[in-house]
Write an enzyme that holds these catalytic residues in place. Sequence first.
Site, PDB file in Angstrom:
ATOM      1  N   TYR A 143       0.849  -1.212   0.000  1.00  0.00           N
ATOM      2  CA  TYR A 143       0.000   0.000   0.000  1.00  0.00           C
ATOM      3  C   TYR A 143       0.877   1.252   0.000  1.00  0.00           C
ATOM      4  O   TYR A 143       0.709   2.150  -0.836  1.00  0.00           O
ATOM      5  CB  TYR A 143      -0.896  -0.033   1.232  1.00  0.00           C
ATOM      6  CG  TYR A 143      -1.757   1.192   1.457  1.00  0.00           C
ATOM      7  CD1 TYR A 143      -2.849   1.464   0.634  1.00  0.00           C
ATOM      8  CD2 TYR A 143      -1.499   2.068   2.516  1.00  0.00           C
ATOM      9  CE1 TYR A 143      -3.651   2.572   0.864  1.00  0.00           C
ATOM     10  CE2 TYR A 143      -2.302   3.172   2.758  1.00  0.00           C
ATOM     11  CZ  TYR A 143      -3.376   3.428   1.925  1.00  0.00           C
ATOM     12  OH  TYR A 143      -4.172   4.523   2.154  1.00  0.00           O
ATOM     13  N   LYS A 202       1.271   4.116  -2.883  1.00  0.00           N
ATOM     14  CA  LYS A 202       0.908   5.519  -2.630  1.00  0.00           C
ATOM     15  C   LYS A 202       2.110   6.439  -2.837  1.00  0.00           C
ATOM     16  O   LYS A 202       1.957   7.591  -3.250  1.00  0.00           O
ATOM     17  CB  LYS A 202       0.336   5.666  -1.218  1.00  0.00           C
ATOM     18  CG  LYS A 202      -1.057   5.044  -1.038  1.00  0.00           C
ATOM     19  CD  LYS A 202      -2.129   5.813  -1.800  1.00  0.00           C
ATOM     20  CE  LYS A 202      -3.532   5.397  -1.378  1.00  0.00           C
ATOM     21  NZ  LYS A 202      -4.595   6.188  -2.014  1.00  0.00           N
TER      22      LYS A 202
HETATM   23  N1  LIG Z   1      -9.084   6.298   6.210  1.00  0.00           N
HETATM   24  C1  LIG Z   1      -7.816   6.598   6.404  1.00  0.00           C
HETATM   25  O1  LIG Z   1      -7.303   6.601   7.545  1.00  0.00           O
HETATM   26  C2  LIG Z   1      -6.949   6.977   5.225  1.00  0.00           C
HETATM   27  C3  LIG Z   1      -5.655   7.445   5.499  1.00  0.00           C
HETATM   28  C4  LIG Z   1      -4.835   7.789   4.445  1.00  0.00           C
HETATM   29  C5  LIG Z   1      -5.302   7.719   3.153  1.00  0.00           C
HETATM   30  N2  LIG Z   1      -6.558   7.260   2.905  1.00  0.00           N
HETATM   31  C6  LIG Z   1      -6.994   7.220   1.504  1.00  0.00           C
HETATM   32  O2  LIG Z   1      -8.261   7.845   1.395  1.00  0.00           O
HETATM   33  C7  LIG Z   1      -8.982   7.298   0.284  1.00  0.00           C
HETATM   34  C8  LIG Z   1     -10.375   6.913   0.727  1.00  0.00           C
HETATM   35  O3  LIG Z   1     -10.283   5.934   1.758  1.00  0.00           O
HETATM   36  P1  LIG Z   1     -11.434   5.727   2.830  1.00  0.00           P
HETATM   37  O4  LIG Z   1     -10.742   5.519   4.099  1.00  0.00           O
HETATM   38  O5  LIG Z   1     -12.491   6.779   2.699  1.00  0.00           O
HETATM   39  O6  LIG Z   1     -12.002   4.311   2.325  1.00  0.00           O
HETATM   40  P2  LIG Z   1     -13.447   3.629   2.506  1.00  0.00           P
HETATM   41  O7  LIG Z   1     -14.218   4.224   3.606  1.00  0.00           O
HETATM   42  O8  LIG Z   1     -13.177   2.170   2.527  1.00  0.00           O
HETATM   43  O9  LIG Z   1     -14.183   4.025   1.133  1.00  0.00           O
HETATM   44  C9  LIG Z   1     -13.660   3.567  -0.074  1.00  0.00           C
HETATM   45  C10 LIG Z   1     -14.581   3.991  -1.206  1.00  0.00           C
HETATM   46  O10 LIG Z   1     -13.966   3.599  -2.435  1.00  0.00           O
HETATM   47  C11 LIG Z   1     -14.810   2.640  -3.106  1.00  0.00           C
HETATM   48  N3  LIG Z   1     -13.911   1.696  -3.766  1.00  0.00           N
HETATM   49  C12 LIG Z   1     -13.083   0.801  -3.194  1.00  0.00           C
HETATM   50  N4  LIG Z   1     -12.406   0.126  -4.125  1.00  0.00           N
HETATM   51  C13 LIG Z   1     -12.815   0.613  -5.322  1.00  0.00           C
HETATM   52  C14 LIG Z   1     -12.504   0.310  -6.665  1.00  0.00           C
HETATM   53  N5  LIG Z   1     -11.619  -0.653  -6.983  1.00  0.00           N
HETATM   54  N6  LIG Z   1     -13.123   1.016  -7.652  1.00  0.00           N
HETATM   55  C15 LIG Z   1     -14.015   1.967  -7.352  1.00  0.00           C
HETATM   56  N7  LIG Z   1     -14.359   2.300  -6.097  1.00  0.00           N
HETATM   57  C16 LIG Z   1     -13.767   1.624  -5.100  1.00  0.00           C
HETATM   58  C17 LIG Z   1     -15.702   2.056  -2.010  1.00  0.00           C
HETATM   59  O11 LIG Z   1     -16.939   1.556  -2.489  1.00  0.00           O
HETATM   60  P3  LIG Z   1     -17.072   0.017  -3.032  1.00  0.00           P
HETATM   61  O12 LIG Z   1     -16.523  -0.867  -1.964  1.00  0.00           O
HETATM   62  O13 LIG Z   1     -18.536  -0.170  -3.302  1.00  0.00           O
HETATM   63  O14 LIG Z   1     -16.261  -0.023  -4.288  1.00  0.00           O
HETATM   64  C18 LIG Z   1     -15.929   3.317  -1.177  1.00  0.00           C
HETATM   65  O15 LIG Z   1     -16.868   4.158  -1.803  1.00  0.00           O
HETATM   66  C19 LIG Z   1      -8.114   6.145  -0.221  1.00  0.00           C
HETATM   67  O16 LIG Z   1      -7.336   6.584  -1.320  1.00  0.00           O
HETATM   68  C20 LIG Z   1      -7.196   5.824   0.950  1.00  0.00           C
HETATM   69  O17 LIG Z   1      -5.988   5.213   0.545  1.00  0.00           O
HETATM   70  C21 LIG Z   1      -7.387   6.889   3.911  1.00  0.00           C
END
Ligand SMILES: NC(=O)c1ccc[n+]([C@@H]2O[C@H](COP(=O)([O-])OP(=O)(O)OC[C@H]3O[C@@H](n4cnc5c(N)ncnc54)[C@H](OP(=O)(O)O)[C@@H]3O)[C@@H](O)[C@H]2O)c1
Length: 259
Positions: free
Chosen positions: A154, A158
Amino acid sequence: MTSSYGLRGRAAVVTGATRGIGLAVARALADAGAQVCVSARNADEVRRAAAELGAVGLAGSVADDGHPSALTDLCLREFGRLDILVNNAATNQPYGPLVDADPDLWREAFTINVEAPLRLVQCAWHGWMREHGGTVVNICTEGATHVGPGVGAYGTSKAALLHLTQQLAGELGPGVRVNSVSPGLVRTEMARFVWEPGEPDIASGLPLGRIGEPEDVARAVLWLCSDSAEWITGADLLVDGGTNVRRANTRDRYHLPGA
Ligand SMILES: NC(=O)c1ccc[n+]([C@@H]2O[C@H](COP(=O)([O-])OP(=O)(O)OC[C@H]3O[C@@H](n4cnc5c(N)ncnc54)[C@H](OP(=O)(O)O)[C@@H]3O)[C@@H](O)[C@H]2O)c1
């Protein structure tokens, strides 16, 4: 000096926008006046999010061959333009040590987290932005510049997305700005395995005393998409409650299960 976060008359594509950070970003852009096009894999969730936001939606994985072009085409067909692209969808599996990395999971991490954002930028560029300009925000992670146990695939993907952001910023200016936002730990499904068992400890170790909420990240993305950020490209904006400062001061690490 003028300052505007208003996006009336603009159209935006946000991937992974049915929950978490992507949904909050799509809501912030819509609240600022943009017409929004959302995507995710679960069709029911896409319909629900689109209805909530007054947006249009497309179900599918960003990794599917035809999805990037279908998504940008939908935005162009519905709204006649595509000014803003937010590459938010990502995967973060329990990868384990890199030395034993499963080749399929490794490839999946790079397909979803790096290749799909590039393909979406290519579609947006050729379909609209090359001629009319626009702005791209890639959602990266605070962890992209650090090593961490069990999250090597991951983190490496990134880190590649960070580089991709800068490379594209260099290639696509002056018409198109390309930036990234790097969240720290945010209360979403993807990160539940980290914050649920450890939130009080993690929060008390952060300079700002709490983990992030999706809206913390969405406000930063909105600003980068707005004309207020018109002289910013190739930048990475940390939105991490000071996690990076704590790391620099203490060399602390999150204690990840299975690491
Ligand atoms: N949460 C954290 O602490 C954190 C920290 C650093 C960075 N991030 C980054 O923030 C971003 C959002 O993360 P999040 O934490 O909000 O995740 P999340 O709550 O798991 O939401 C992920 C979203 O992306 C969709 N998704 C997942 N895989 C997909 C695919 N292959 N194609 C299209 N849609 C997809 C999911 O819906 P479906 O499952 O229906 O596809 C959902 O709408 C990511 O880039 C992650 O790396 C998050």
